[in-house]
Design a protein around this motif. Structure first.
Motif: not given
Length: 311
Positions: A67-83
């Protein structure tokens, strides 16, 4: 196949305006997913909610099963983003900017940082920029640097908002080839873009956003599958109608569309009737036609009074 990006009833309101209106995204592992829509349709707002940069008014977001943003600290290191274009310090080189990005984020190994920076600069075509400050970069070079930053951690998921903005045709081709290579190596790609020709060459699935609503979501191959008709290229399209009376769906300058999904059979019938034929092909809707049809269907819908509260 597991869901990599999933939203349920996702809504974002700004006062009376519903920028995003109850969308249910379904992006699966291994997809190259094209997220399409006109300017102002809500694409960038949606992307920002996916990454936890903007909180939704209602609904749920799950990224990589969390779930986002609750799990952001676990999830975002596995995601690359350009916004919305890359951020950078103009007085620093591309390498120095990438080093700061890597150091600021969780999970970046200092021991491998230099090698990873050189690798991603090579991938995006910036290996030869030396120590030039990024304020001297062209728009296309800055866009490449932003993509390099998104690739630093070798992400499982890439979320990209207009990644080819500012690139020349050669640069667009190079980035397209890079994204397809990354996808073949296991990276799921979520690509927000208005360049339909690029999406048509890259994507396996698409979603179409119109005035905040997801009006279409399906496999691209299914949406652009043959219609069951054959396009005949000929200098004498009216003779096609005469030869195949009852089967001709439309006639225009230099072409006729004939009911029947066997071009060889259509060709044989026309040759027997003495009609000159320059070429034949199965009729397929283009991505542009698919997107415009979905938008028209959405525009024709009449909402209940006060339902949307946005216009």
């Amino acid at each position: 196949m597991s869901t990599v990006i999933g939203t349920t009833g996702l809504v974002k309101r700004y006062g009376r305006l519903r920028a995003v209106d109850g969308i249910d995204l379904d992006v699966r592992a291994g997809d190259v997913y094209g997220f399409l829509g006109a300017n102002g349709s809500g694409k960038t707002t949606t992307v920002r909610m996916l990454l936890g940069l903007v909180l939704p008014t209602a609904g749920e977001v799950r990224l990589l099963g969390e779930p986002m943003p609750k799990a952001a600290r676990r999830v975002l290191p596995r995601v690359g983003a350009l916004v919305e274009g890359p951020a950078h310090y103009g007085h620093l080189s591309g390498r120095a900017n990438l080093a700061l990005v890597d150091a600021a984020g969780p999970g970046g190994s200092r021991r491998t940082r230099r090698a990873r920076i050189e690798s991603v600069l090579e991938q995006v075509g910036l290996a030869g920029v030396g120590r030039k400050p990024t304020r001297a970069y062209s728009l296309g070079m800055r866009q490449r640097l932003g993509l390099a930053a998104a690739l630093l951690r070798r992400p499982e998921l890439l979320v990209l908002d207009e990644p080819t903005n500012g690139l020349d045709p050669q640069g667009i081709t190079e980035i397209r080839d890079l994204l397809l290579q990354l996808n073949r190596e296991g990276t799921t790609v979520f690509l927000s873009s208005h360049l339909l020709a690029e999406v048509e060459q890259m994507c396996t699935r698409i979603g179409v956003l119109d005035r905040g609503r997801l009006v279409l979501q399906d496999e691209l191959a299914r949406l652009t599958a043959p219609t069951g008709a054959t396009v005949v290229e000929t200098a004498e399209p009216d003779r096609v109608r005469a030869a195949l009376d009852g089967r001709v769906l439309s006639v225009a300058a230099g072409r006729a569309v004939v009911r029947g999904a066997d071009p060889a059979e259509v060709n044989a019938a026309l040759v027997a009737a003495g009609v000159p034929v320059r070429g034949l092909a199965l009729e397929r809707p283009s991505l542009e036609e698919v997107v415009l049809a979905a938008a028209r269907t959405s525009a024709d819908r009449v909402d209940a009074p006060g339902e949307r509260g946005r216009r």
